[in-house]
Structure formats: C-alpha cells, structure tokens
Design an enzyme around this catalytic site. Sequence first.
Site, short mmCIF file in Angstrom:
data_model
loop_
_atom_site.label_atom_id
_atom_site.label_comp_id
_atom_site.label_asym_id
_atom_site.label_seq_id
_atom_site.Cartn_x
_atom_site.Cartn_y
_atom_site.Cartn_z
N VAL A 1 40.26 37.88 25.90
CA VAL A 1 41.35 38.93 25.53
C VAL A 1 40.30 39.62 24.39
O VAL A 1 40.37 40.93 24.08
CB VAL A 1 42.47 38.45 24.91
N ASP A 2 39.64 38.87 23.63
CA ASP A 2 38.75 39.41 22.68
C ASP A 2 37.86 40.50 23.04
O ASP A 2 37.47 41.39 22.57
CB ASP A 2 38.14 38.38 21.91
N1 AR6 Z 1 45.52 40.74 28.09
C1 AR6 Z 1 46.31 39.69 27.95
N2 AR6 Z 1 45.76 38.29 28.07
C2 AR6 Z 1 44.54 38.31 28.20
C3 AR6 Z 1 43.59 39.40 28.41
C4 AR6 Z 1 44.33 40.74 28.48
N3 AR6 Z 1 43.66 41.78 28.48
N4 AR6 Z 1 42.50 38.87 28.58
C5 AR6 Z 1 42.36 37.60 28.73
N5 AR6 Z 1 43.95 37.14 28.51
P1 AR6 Z 1 41.16 33.64 25.51
P2 AR6 Z 1 41.20 31.78 23.50
C6 AR6 Z 1 44.28 35.89 28.47
O1 AR6 Z 1 39.98 32.99 26.31
O2 AR6 Z 1 41.74 30.67 24.22
C7 AR6 Z 1 37.11 34.35 22.93
O3 AR6 Z 1 35.54 34.33 23.25
C8 AR6 Z 1 43.66 34.55 28.92
O4 AR6 Z 1 43.88 34.52 30.27
O5 AR6 Z 1 40.81 35.16 25.34
O6 AR6 Z 1 42.02 31.73 21.80
C9 AR6 Z 1 37.03 34.86 21.56
O7 AR6 Z 1 35.93 35.43 20.80
C10 AR6 Z 1 44.39 33.44 28.25
O8 AR6 Z 1 45.74 33.30 28.69
O9 AR6 Z 1 41.43 33.17 24.06
C11 AR6 Z 1 36.83 33.08 20.93
O10 AR6 Z 1 35.85 32.55 20.74
C12 AR6 Z 1 44.57 34.10 26.67
O11 AR6 Z 1 44.35 35.66 26.71
C13 AR6 Z 1 37.73 32.26 22.07
O12 AR6 Z 1 37.61 33.20 23.42
C14 AR6 Z 1 43.76 33.53 25.75
O13 AR6 Z 1 42.37 33.07 26.20
C15 AR6 Z 1 39.16 32.49 21.98
O14 AR6 Z 1 39.66 31.56 22.81
#
Ligand code: AR6
Length: 180
Positions: A41-42
């Site tokens: 999501v980042d």
């Molecule tokens: N909208 C909503 N949810 C989303 C989207 C979107 N566009 N894209 C992904 N997700 P993650 P974390 C979901 O990995 O585990 C990054 O590299 C995804 O499917 O984004 O907290 C940062 O820089 C999942 O359910 O975050 C950090 O290094 C959720 O968002 C690290 O990842 C969270 O997945 C953070 O890891």
Amino acid sequence: MVTSIRINNSTLELVEGDITLQAVDAIVNAANSALSGGGGVDGAIHRAGGIAIMAECRKIGRCPAGTAIITTAGQLPCKYVIHTVGPVYGGGNRGEAALLASSYRSSLTLAKEHGFKSVAFPSISTGVYSYPVEEAAAIALRTVVDFLKTEPSKIELLRFVLFSGADFKTYSTVLGRLNK
Ligand code: AR6
C-alpha cells in the site's frame, strides 16, 4: 460489498477496494520507520500521490513502529496521508499486538487532533510485515471501536479498505464476533 456498524456518532465501515481512490479527509499508509517508501500500500500511495508526499517524508525523517506522522496527499483524492508503522510479525511474543494497537491509536489521535471527519485504514502489517490477518483484524477492530467509544472526536466515518475479498471476509467475521 459493505459492512457497517454505528458507534456513538460514527460509522465503522468495511469495504473491499483500493485505498488510493478514497476521497476522505485522511487515508492511512502502512509505512516503514525510515519513511522511505516501499511495496504494498506504501508503494501504491506514493505512486498515485506523486513526489510531494516523499518530499515531506524526507523532511520528517523517521517514524518508529507504533507511531504516526502526517503529510500532504499530493495528487490523491483525499486531503492528507497519515503514515504509521506497524510491527514486523515475529511469532507474536515480541510485543507485536501492543505495537499494532498503538499504530491504530496514534493514527486516530492525529485524525482527532486535525478535526478530520473521515479516515480510511488499510490492514496494517498483514502484507510484507506478515501479521496473520485474523489476529491483526481482531486487534485493529477492537482498538478502533474502543477509540470511537471513549475519545470524543469529529470522526463520522472510519472505513477499512481491504484489498482482497478474503481480507474483507475475515474483517467482517471478526467484526461480527466483536459486536455480539
Ligand atoms: N489499498 C488497500 N490495501 C492495499 C493496497 C491498496 N492500494 N495495496 C496493498 N494493500 P503492506 P505492511 C494491502 O505490505 O504489511 C511496505 O514496503 C495489502 O494487501 O502494504 O504493514 C512498507 O514500506 C495488505 O493487506 O503493509 C513497509 O516496508 C495491507 O495492505 C512494509 O511494506 C498491508 O500490506 C509494511 O508492511
């Protein structure tokens, strides 16, 4: 699909979708502590919002796990981005639950301080950081329900935007259990 419940003057809503498309006061980003951008999501937020978000992140510098900071939303349809950092899951005995709850609370405290009426969250820590979704959903929902029940604020809409049908289903099941 949408699931929602009322808590005092607020609606807690679960939807399946993309958080970058949400026209709310603030969306929450699941960032890393260096605020350096990344995948998940980042990556999606920085890609869609443009370079103004990273420029502010660089000025702020760091965001330890469990805390939150706020930046512009650049070209996104929301007004602000709240960046929080969840825990990396390491089995569950390393304080992960408290840190995850703190991420949600810190984000909501910033939203409250800014007088926001609508906030959207992703499922923090359940992607790259490997937190099991059902456990994380229980902490996320318990924490935001407690906040809405106990902290007077202008928040009228608190929306979880779940990126997959499976995550939406898990959050809906956990909310149903909590709400009994
Ligand atoms: N909208 C909503 N949810 C989303 C989207 C979107 N566009 N894209 C992904 N997700 P993650 P974390 C979901 O990995 O585990 C990054 O590299 C995804 O499917 O984004 O907290 C940062 O820089 C999942 O359910 O975050 C950090 O290094 C959720 O968002 C690290 O990842 C969270 O997945 C953070 O890891």
